[in-house]
Scaffold this motif. Sequence first.
Motif, short mmCIF file in Angstrom:
data_model
loop_
_atom_site.label_atom_id
_atom_site.label_comp_id
_atom_site.label_asym_id
_atom_site.label_seq_id
_atom_site.Cartn_x
_atom_site.Cartn_y
_atom_site.Cartn_z
N LEU A 1 -9.28 118.65 -32.58
CA LEU A 1 -10.52 118.87 -33.50
C LEU A 1 -10.36 120.10 -34.50
O LEU A 1 -10.69 121.20 -33.46
CB LEU A 1 -11.95 119.03 -33.34
N ASN A 2 -9.39 120.36 -35.40
CA ASN A 2 -9.55 121.11 -35.65
C ASN A 2 -9.75 120.72 -37.53
O ASN A 2 -9.71 120.35 -37.97
CB ASN A 2 -7.91 121.36 -36.32
N THR A 3 -10.34 122.45 -38.43
CA THR A 3 -10.63 122.30 -39.46
C THR A 3 -10.96 123.01 -40.08
O THR A 3 -11.12 125.08 -39.42
CB THR A 3 -12.14 121.54 -39.68
N ASP B 1 -11.90 114.92 -37.45
CA ASP B 1 -11.76 115.99 -37.96
C ASP B 1 -10.50 115.00 -39.55
O ASP B 1 -10.21 116.48 -40.42
CB ASP B 1 -10.92 117.06 -37.77
N SER C 1 -11.38 125.12 -34.13
CA SER C 1 -10.56 124.12 -33.19
C SER C 1 -11.06 123.59 -32.03
O SER C 1 -11.64 125.14 -31.13
CB SER C 1 -8.81 124.98 -32.98
N ASN D 1 -16.11 117.45 -39.70
CA ASN D 1 -15.18 118.91 -41.21
C ASN D 1 -15.33 118.96 -42.57
O ASN D 1 -15.58 119.32 -43.27
CB ASN D 1 -13.99 117.96 -41.15
N ASP E 1 -18.71 122.67 -34.58
CA ASP E 1 -17.72 123.32 -35.51
C ASP E 1 -18.42 124.49 -35.95
O ASP E 1 -18.38 125.58 -36.10
CB ASP E 1 -18.11 122.62 -37.19
N ASP F 1 -7.89 114.16 -39.63
CA ASP F 1 -6.04 114.38 -39.78
C ASP F 1 -5.97 113.33 -39.96
O ASP F 1 -4.42 112.97 -39.61
CB ASP F 1 -5.97 115.55 -38.67
N ASP G 1 -19.07 112.29 -38.68
CA ASP G 1 -19.10 112.05 -38.03
C ASP G 1 -19.13 110.12 -37.35
O ASP G 1 -17.82 109.77 -37.26
CB ASP G 1 -19.08 112.59 -36.48
#
Length: 713
Positions: free
Chosen positions: A342-344, A325, A360, A311, A297, A327, A317
């Motif tokens: 992976l977005n956070t 993440d 990202s 996240n 991250d 989602d 994880d």
Amino acid sequence: MLSSTLWEFDSNRDHRDWNGWIKGTSTPAAASGSRIEAEAEWLAGVAPPVPLVATVHTQSWDGQTDTGDFPVSPGLGTLSVVADPLAPDLIAGNGVDLLRLTLVAHGQPVSVSSLRVQISGTAPANASSRLQLTDGTNVLAVVAPTSRDVTFSFAPIQVGIGGSTTLFVVGDFASSSGETFGVRLPSSQPFGIGAGVVSLHENPGARLLGYLGIPPSAPRVDGAFSEWTALSPDASNDVGPRPNPNIDLGGYAAQRSGALTFLYTDVTGRILRGTPAPELPQPVPPRSQGPADTDRDGVPDSVDPFPLDFNNDGVPDAQTNGDYDGDGILDYGYTGGTDLWLNTTIPNTFPAPYAGRPVSVYIGPDNRPPVLGEDVIRIFLDLDNSSFSGYSIGGIGADRLVEIHGKDDAVTQSGLLAFSGSFPGQWDWTPLSPVTVALGYHAVELSVPLDASKMYVESGDFWGSVDSTTVVRAFAPLTSSFKVSSANAPLAVPWQQAGPQSTSTLVDPNSNAATTKYNQQRKVVRAGTGAGSTPCDATNSAGCWYTVLYDQLAEEATTAPSTETITLGTKVSGTFPTGISSEDGVYVQYHESTGTSEAAIAYRSTTGTNTVSSPKTRSWDGSSWGAEGEESTAGSPIRAVRVAPSPMSSSWRIIVPSSSMGCSRPTRPVTSRIGPIRTALGDRSNTWTTLEGPMCNTRRLTLPRRRGATPSG
């Protein structure tokens, strides 16, 4: 310690593919003297459904390697098993020894309560009326085989640390068919143990298979090799540039029987063993890798309140079932995973400068070619006894080539190929068919439907080492075919490859019809159990190894296309239709348009729900502007909008609004020196930049000038 990386394996790739390791992230490690330790925190606090197993492989700068003798598991014992095949050349009568197993426990005692073995060879499983598992004195279990997988269940045996336990598999036989029979351990889960992991090692032994009653009167591909009594020897320890007994050719031979030529070769080590970690030595990193960031991250583990949680929602994880993440989309790398990013956003409670950062991370496929680390054997065959035709190698003119790829003691690809080059030194081969292959510990035998007058054998590995049956050792690396096509190049053939293959024996003469019972699909016929059946016919597969059946579709005349219609996109190069009328390397190149939108605009307006606080957009389709679209609010009135194409996708646009809030002029200009500039008169004057407002981002360039001088550059 310059770098330490934790990788995850991509379940979408071949389990042998070294390039299947993805999602690399730095992880803590330390070294001192002859010892090293590393950490895989991603696994902390997780109770895995199967034991966690760790093994070690080392590699030096010059390519020397070593592998741990057995794997280990935290908190569990390791059962180390050494298998010695005992099958005699001729198998007959009762109580025939087939396999000896030596069990040793490491770390902790291990309890064993079952054993699974596999019957191999061309004979059906019920060729043995009874298989027994003994400890040399007592019979532990008895099974009458009905399939090639045989499981012995018995009262638990405690294997203590340091001591050893020996088990034997013996069989009773009445058949004298001359077929081959043997037993061996499967590559996975051979023992039922209470808690622990199993390590397998197979010693060579005299042979893996024996003949039932009598040996065959003619050569055949059966894995017992007794017919190969007159071999042409090859010098040992002549592999170069680095030694490798697994490709060190020991002997080779050929025999003719009917319409077939039978071929044999062996090595001094384990044939088709392959390279377990096929990665070339890497250059020393120019600097240290930096602090560990296990969850990727962007926040170092040392200051990350949730170092194992991408996240940062409090769920590690490893406990998200493949959705790091959160989602709702399974991450790529897991079976069926489609989430490539992976977005956070880093929580505001994190320390500066990380708080509030958007993150990202790309985790999708990287399209690296497979790296399997296979060993390769090439057998070149001269059909016309002429060195002026075919591929020139080893003093012969090779008209045919048998190429076999393998790893972990199994064939992965095989093929019979015909030379199709225009001159003797051109590496150009046309695939004809798969080949029937049988493996032993040291040897391989096969058959091809042709009459060969001469043969020449080469072997190669991932590292570029080679051996050949040439009489001049120094010439082998210089003239080897692996200089033209390395062992890492896959065998390009039009048939399915998975395990040993059969020759192209016509089973159904009607399989070239438009409608057939095979439906133009690949079929796999596994080894059958029908005693006395003819091998590999249309209704059964008794005595077969693994055979791929494929339809003989009739070839059609080449017909070039006559019409070219481009719906979306443009032609870049090439001539239609001649560029695609034949398979000659000539092509036509097109540029595809992904949609009807040819232009886009973003602007400020008082329309819409958020009026001047949201940018507006329209698309141009080549003839008119589309309806207005309203983007997300900027949170305050905007004064300008800029739009640019995205480097990630031709269908994306980047829209950047400039807010009028907080734009102020400082009490005095902020100036920074940015370097010299050369004028037309050749003198060097100092250049300064004056920033009029940090929020407005307007700049003024002030240049000192001489009279008559013109700035340039």
